[in-house]
Design an enzyme around this catalytic site. Structure first.
Site, PDB file in Angstrom:
ATOM      1  N   SER A  53      13.033 -19.136 -41.176  1.00 13.70           N
ATOM      2  CA  SER A  53      13.876 -19.981 -41.372  1.00 13.70           C
ATOM      3  C   SER A  53      13.862 -21.026 -40.421  1.00 13.70           C
ATOM      4  CB  SER A  53      15.473 -19.557 -41.751  1.00 13.70           C
ATOM      5  OG  SER A  53      16.056 -20.369 -42.422  1.00 13.70           O
ATOM      6  N   ARG A  59      30.252 -21.404 -44.973  1.00 10.59           N
ATOM      7  CA  ARG A  59      29.515 -20.002 -45.060  1.00 10.59           C
ATOM      8  C   ARG A  59      29.341 -19.516 -46.442  1.00 10.59           C
ATOM      9  NH1 ARG A  59      25.395 -17.407 -42.679  1.00 10.59           N
ATOM     10  NH2 ARG A  59      25.771 -15.206 -42.447  1.00 10.59           N
ATOM     11  N   ASP A  95      12.615 -16.469 -52.933  1.00 12.36           N
ATOM     12  CA  ASP A  95      13.412 -17.336 -52.110  1.00 12.36           C
ATOM     13  C   ASP A  95      13.271 -18.926 -52.687  1.00 12.36           C
ATOM     14  OD1 ASP A  95      14.347 -18.934 -49.899  1.00 12.36           O
ATOM     15  OD2 ASP A  95      12.907 -18.243 -48.543  1.00 12.36           O
ATOM     16  N   HIS A 148      16.159 -15.817 -49.864  1.00 16.76           N
ATOM     17  CA  HIS A 148      15.936 -16.255 -48.495  1.00 16.76           C
ATOM     18  C   HIS A 148      16.202 -15.172 -47.550  1.00 16.76           C
ATOM     19  CE1 HIS A 148      14.927 -19.104 -45.432  1.00 16.76           C
ATOM     20  NE2 HIS A 148      16.173 -18.911 -44.801  1.00 16.76           N
ATOM     21  N   ASP A 149      16.976 -14.368 -47.663  1.00 18.43           N
ATOM     22  CA  ASP A 149      17.349 -13.293 -46.784  1.00 18.43           C
ATOM     23  C   ASP A 149      16.341 -12.280 -46.649  1.00 18.43           C
ATOM     24  OD1 ASP A 149      19.743 -14.060 -45.753  1.00 18.43           O
ATOM     25  OD2 ASP A 149      21.027 -12.841 -47.002  1.00 18.43           O
TER      26      ASP A 149
END
Length: 377
Positions: free
Chosen positions: A154, A224, A317, A350-351
């Protein structure tokens, strides 16, 4: 820590000085930069086995293992450790909290010695180049002439790309994971909304919340929660939560009715305990402006001293899509740089770069093992 298989160590370094200050790419200077970093494994006698880890937006120096008195392992524990893809039985790992962070490294909430108060919004605007300037100063401080590899996911991968393009002599290999060379308008938009939520919170106090005794908790929570949605794929959210109610009896209202709502609220609460609002503003803005290939000669230094580059992306992602990784690879290959690309199948979004996915781990392990074999032969 007794019986530590990682040989983990945490330390602080003071880099730069009044005689040799840190000059920022977009203007401004600081006389001292404090850097918190952790190391794992053992540096060999020839100092050729060091792997530098660049962390993502909300990461920190604690990348692996469990620190004494704590229960939670580091954010990349699935990747770093004995027998893991970044094998601490073979390599020496360095992971600092990056410039502008809030976990021991100088950032906008640090105390300005000239005023005795936090820098706040007077902290210099940051650029990707500034992160790399401090990283390079740290490896010089540690006496490491050349890194075996620089690895990051990232925002960490963006740091790796900039470092490889501007100072390839510092490393033998580069690993760029789930990253981008230029954020899409959608990505910039997500970050813009997050920053607005923080800055419009009355508790932000124009960046002086530490002195005012306030805190932009509502804005940070919203930032968040929204960001966490973008880090997961629709399939991941659906399989983990679906439309499950939070309680047995689902009564329509405006509380936490669904399991996904409870999960997001929990993520927000945990985030408030560990991250700083000013760091979020500064670090996310760096990503918006990152566009190294806008310079036609961006690859000149790396082409003159080419090193192997591994670029990985994940099928689900959508935040930093495979198309963005392919753009990096295409530009490198066109410049004659030996770039390898792997798209890893994953439903986690994405994680995925933080998770123990066998194919992903095998690719990174093989790439680093080849590099280690070359310096050992």
């Amino acid at each position: 820590m007794a019986d530590d298989p990682l040989n983990m160590s945490a330390a602080d370094a003071v880099l730069f000085s009044r005689e040799d200050p840190m000059s920022f790419a977009r203007g401004g200077r600081l006389d001292e930069i404090h850097v918190r970093y952790e190391t794992y494994g053992t540096l060999n006698d020839s100092k050729t086995n060091a792997v530098f880890i660049c962390h993502a937006l909300t990461g920190d120096a604690h990348a692996a293992g469990i620190r004494e008195g704590e229960t939670k392992p580091g954010w990349w524990d699935s990747m770093i450790g004995p027998g893991k893809p970044i094998d601490t039985d073979a390599v020496f790992v360095i992971c600092p909290n990056l410039l502008g962070g809030c976990q021991g490294t100088t950032g906008p909430s640090s105390i300005d010695p000239a005023t005795g108060q936090s820098y706040g919004l007077d902290f210099p605007i940051l650029d990707m180049a500034d992160f790399v300037t401090v990283h390079r100063k740290l490896i010089a401080y540690l006496g490491i002439p050349t890194l075996l590899a620089v690895v990051g996911g990232s925002l960490g991968g963006m740091q790796v790309l900039h470092w490889a393009l501007t100072a390839p002599q510092d490393m033998g290999n580069a690993v760029i994971i789930a990253a981008s060379s230029r954020l899409t308008a959608q990505n910039i938009a997500f970050s813009a909304v997050a920053r607005e939520a923080i800055m419009r919170d009355a508790g932000f106090s124009h960046g002086h919340y530490l002195e005012e005794g306030t805190s932009p908790d509502a804005g940070m929570s919203i930032a968040r929660m929204m960001a966490h949605i973008t880090y997961m794929s629709e399939d991941a959210l659906g399989s983990k939560f679906g439309r499950e109610p939070q309680n047995v009896d689902l009564t329509p209202g405006f509380g936490v009715d669904f399991a996904i709502e409870s999960y997001l609220r929990h993520q927000a609460e945990v985030f408030l305990d560990r991250f700083d609002a000013l760091s979020y503003l500064y670090l996310s803005r760096v990503m918006d402006y990152f566009d190294p290939f806008a310079d036609e000669d961006a690859c000149a230094k790396l082409a003159a001293r080419p090193i192997p580059v591994l670029v990985c992306s994940f099928t689900s992602d959508w935040r930093f899509s495979s198309a963005q990784s392919k753009r990096i690879v295409a530009r490198l290959v066109r410049s004659g740089i030996p770039a390898t690309y792997r798209e890893i199948r994953s439903d986690a979004g994405h994680d995925s770069f933080l998770l123990p996915i066998p194919e992903y781990g095998d690719v990174v392990a093989a790439f680093l093992a080849r590099g280690l074999q070359e310096v050992s032969s």
